[in-house]
Design a protein around this motif. Structure first.
Motif, PDB file in Angstrom:
ATOM      1  N   SER A  32       6.530   3.767  -4.984  1.00  0.00           N
ATOM      2  CA  SER A  32       7.516   4.851  -4.984  1.00  0.00           C
ATOM      3  C   SER A  32       8.901   4.336  -5.363  1.00  0.00           C
ATOM      4  O   SER A  32       9.884   5.039  -5.211  1.00  0.00           O
ATOM      5  CB  SER A  32       7.582   5.490  -3.589  1.00  0.00           C
ATOM      6  OG  SER A  32       6.326   5.938  -3.192  1.00  0.00           O
ATOM      7  N   HIS A  33       8.970   3.140  -5.823  1.00  0.00           N
ATOM      8  CA  HIS A  33      10.247   2.502  -6.132  1.00  0.00           C
ATOM      9  C   HIS A  33      10.699   2.835  -7.553  1.00  0.00           C
ATOM     10  O   HIS A  33       9.945   3.394  -8.352  1.00  0.00           O
ATOM     11  CB  HIS A  33      10.134   0.983  -5.977  1.00  0.00           C
ATOM     12  CG  HIS A  33       9.049   0.394  -6.814  1.00  0.00           C
ATOM     13  ND1 HIS A  33       9.215   0.098  -8.137  1.00  0.00           N
ATOM     14  CD2 HIS A  33       7.769   0.064  -6.511  1.00  0.00           C
ATOM     15  CE1 HIS A  33       8.100  -0.396  -8.634  1.00  0.00           C
ATOM     16  NE2 HIS A  33       7.201  -0.427  -7.651  1.00  0.00           N
ATOM     17  N   ASN A  34      11.943   2.482  -7.839  1.00  0.00           N
ATOM     18  CA  ASN A  34      12.471   2.597  -9.197  1.00  0.00           C
ATOM     19  C   ASN A  34      13.329   1.365  -9.485  1.00  0.00           C
ATOM     20  O   ASN A  34      13.412   0.464  -8.655  1.00  0.00           O
ATOM     21  CB  ASN A  34      13.266   3.905  -9.373  1.00  0.00           C
ATOM     22  CG  ASN A  34      14.413   4.012  -8.395  1.00  0.00           C
ATOM     23  OD1 ASN A  34      15.151   3.049  -8.181  1.00  0.00           O
ATOM     24  ND2 ASN A  34      14.584   5.171  -7.782  1.00  0.00           N
ATOM     25  N   ALA A  35      13.959   1.349 -10.632  1.00  0.00           N
ATOM     26  CA  ALA A  35      14.707   0.160 -11.050  1.00  0.00           C
ATOM     27  C   ALA A  35      15.883  -0.149 -10.134  1.00  0.00           C
ATOM     28  O   ALA A  35      16.350  -1.281 -10.082  1.00  0.00           O
ATOM     29  CB  ALA A  35      15.203   0.338 -12.481  1.00  0.00           C
ATOM     30  N   SER A  36      16.383   0.844  -9.401  1.00  0.00           N
ATOM     31  CA  SER A  36      17.528   0.591  -8.528  1.00  0.00           C
ATOM     32  C   SER A  36      17.115   0.171  -7.120  1.00  0.00           C
ATOM     33  O   SER A  36      17.966  -0.127  -6.294  1.00  0.00           O
ATOM     34  CB  SER A  36      18.433   1.822  -8.468  1.00  0.00           C
ATOM     35  OG  SER A  36      17.735   2.905  -7.884  1.00  0.00           O
ATOM     36  N   THR A  37      15.823   0.125  -6.833  1.00  0.00           N
ATOM     37  CA  THR A  37      15.367  -0.385  -5.543  1.00  0.00           C
ATOM     38  C   THR A  37      15.814  -1.837  -5.423  1.00  0.00           C
ATOM     39  O   THR A  37      15.564  -2.640  -6.316  1.00  0.00           O
ATOM     40  CB  THR A  37      13.827  -0.275  -5.433  1.00  0.00           C
ATOM     41  OG1 THR A  37      13.460   1.096  -5.582  1.00  0.00           O
ATOM     42  CG2 THR A  37      13.326  -0.807  -4.105  1.00  0.00           C
ATOM     43  N   SER A  38      16.484  -2.145  -4.324  1.00  0.00           N
ATOM     44  CA  SER A  38      17.136  -3.457  -4.222  1.00  0.00           C
ATOM     45  C   SER A  38      16.163  -4.619  -4.402  1.00  0.00           C
ATOM     46  O   SER A  38      16.499  -5.599  -5.064  1.00  0.00           O
ATOM     47  CB  SER A  38      17.888  -3.576  -2.899  1.00  0.00           C
ATOM     48  OG  SER A  38      16.985  -3.563  -1.808  1.00  0.00           O
ATOM     49  N   GLN A  39      14.968  -4.530  -3.836  1.00  0.00           N
ATOM     50  CA  GLN A  39      14.025  -5.642  -3.972  1.00  0.00           C
ATOM     51  C   GLN A  39      13.596  -5.840  -5.419  1.00  0.00           C
ATOM     52  O   GLN A  39      13.390  -6.968  -5.867  1.00  0.00           O
ATOM     53  CB  GLN A  39      12.779  -5.414  -3.097  1.00  0.00           C
ATOM     54  CG  GLN A  39      13.063  -5.422  -1.626  1.00  0.00           C
ATOM     55  CD  GLN A  39      13.376  -4.029  -1.084  1.00  0.00           C
ATOM     56  OE1 GLN A  39      13.777  -3.125  -1.810  1.00  0.00           O
ATOM     57  NE2 GLN A  39      13.204  -3.862   0.209  1.00  0.00           N
ATOM     58  N   ILE A  40      13.483  -4.755  -6.146  1.00  0.00           N
ATOM     59  CA  ILE A  40      13.100  -4.824  -7.555  1.00  0.00           C
ATOM     60  C   ILE A  40      14.219  -5.467  -8.370  1.00  0.00           C
ATOM     61  O   ILE A  40      13.993  -6.399  -9.148  1.00  0.00           O
ATOM     62  CB  ILE A  40      12.774  -3.419  -8.112  1.00  0.00           C
ATOM     63  CG1 ILE A  40      11.629  -2.767  -7.335  1.00  0.00           C
ATOM     64  CG2 ILE A  40      12.507  -3.463  -9.597  1.00  0.00           C
ATOM     65  CD1 ILE A  40      10.308  -3.473  -7.418  1.00  0.00           C
TER      66      ILE A  40
END
Length: 172
Positions: free
Chosen positions: A66-74
């Motif tokens: 459910s993540h996107n490019a702005s997800t901190s871990q990513i």
């Protein structure tokens, strides 16, 4: 710059090169690489592990895709891998430019260290291309300083060809 002064005063033999190479290796044990993100967090959504619950927020964001490019871990893992590539590029460029002035035993060791640095760079690129797909292929420290608007994503086959080139060099 301070790093230029440092480089002139350091990396004058194989022992110093080995110490700097350890810094390239240190990137492997970072929270954003194999200490947590690449070894555990990113693999939870595979058949290696299972994340209980139905929520797609907080720590379940990545395991449930459910993540996107702005997800901190990513974004932090992305940044750390490129930082590690910069370290490898810097080591390769500096040692390659200096080792001709070293004694024969130091040159032999430096050649081994260059192979190790290129294998590490290949590994960092492998993680980038496998997790992020089309990535920018930065093969020198100079390219790292280009404006972001000048970067072009490389076709994954070109990244894999670069990885193969580095690994062939390392194996020799």
């Amino acid at each position: 710059a301070a790093s230029d002064v440092y480089k002139r005063q350091y990396l004058n033999n194989a022992k110093e090169a080995e110490t700097v190479l350890q810094g390239v290796y240190k990137n492997l044990a970072n929270e954003y690489t194999y200490s947590y993100h690449l070894s555990l967090l990113f693999t939870i959504s595979t058949d290696i592990a299972q994340c209980e619950g139905s929520s797609t927020t907080s720590f379940r964001e990545i395991p449930t895709n459910s993540h996107n490019a702005s997800t901190s871990q990513i974004s932090r893992t992305w940044q750390k891998l490129y930082s590690a590539i910069y370290d490898a590029n810097d080591f390769i460029e500096t040692v390659s430019g200096r080792m001709d002035n070293w004694g024969s035993s130091d040159r032999e060791l430096a050649t081994i260290y260059l192979g190790e640095a290129r294998a590490l760079r290949a590994l960092f690129y492998f993680e980038l291309v496998r997790w992020y797909g089309n990535v920018v292929l930065v093969t020198s420290t100079e390219q790292s300083n280009w404006p972001a608007t000048s970067y072009v994503q490389a076709d994954p086959k070109d990244v894999y060809a670069f990885i193969e080139e580095d690994l062939k060099y390392a194996s020799e």
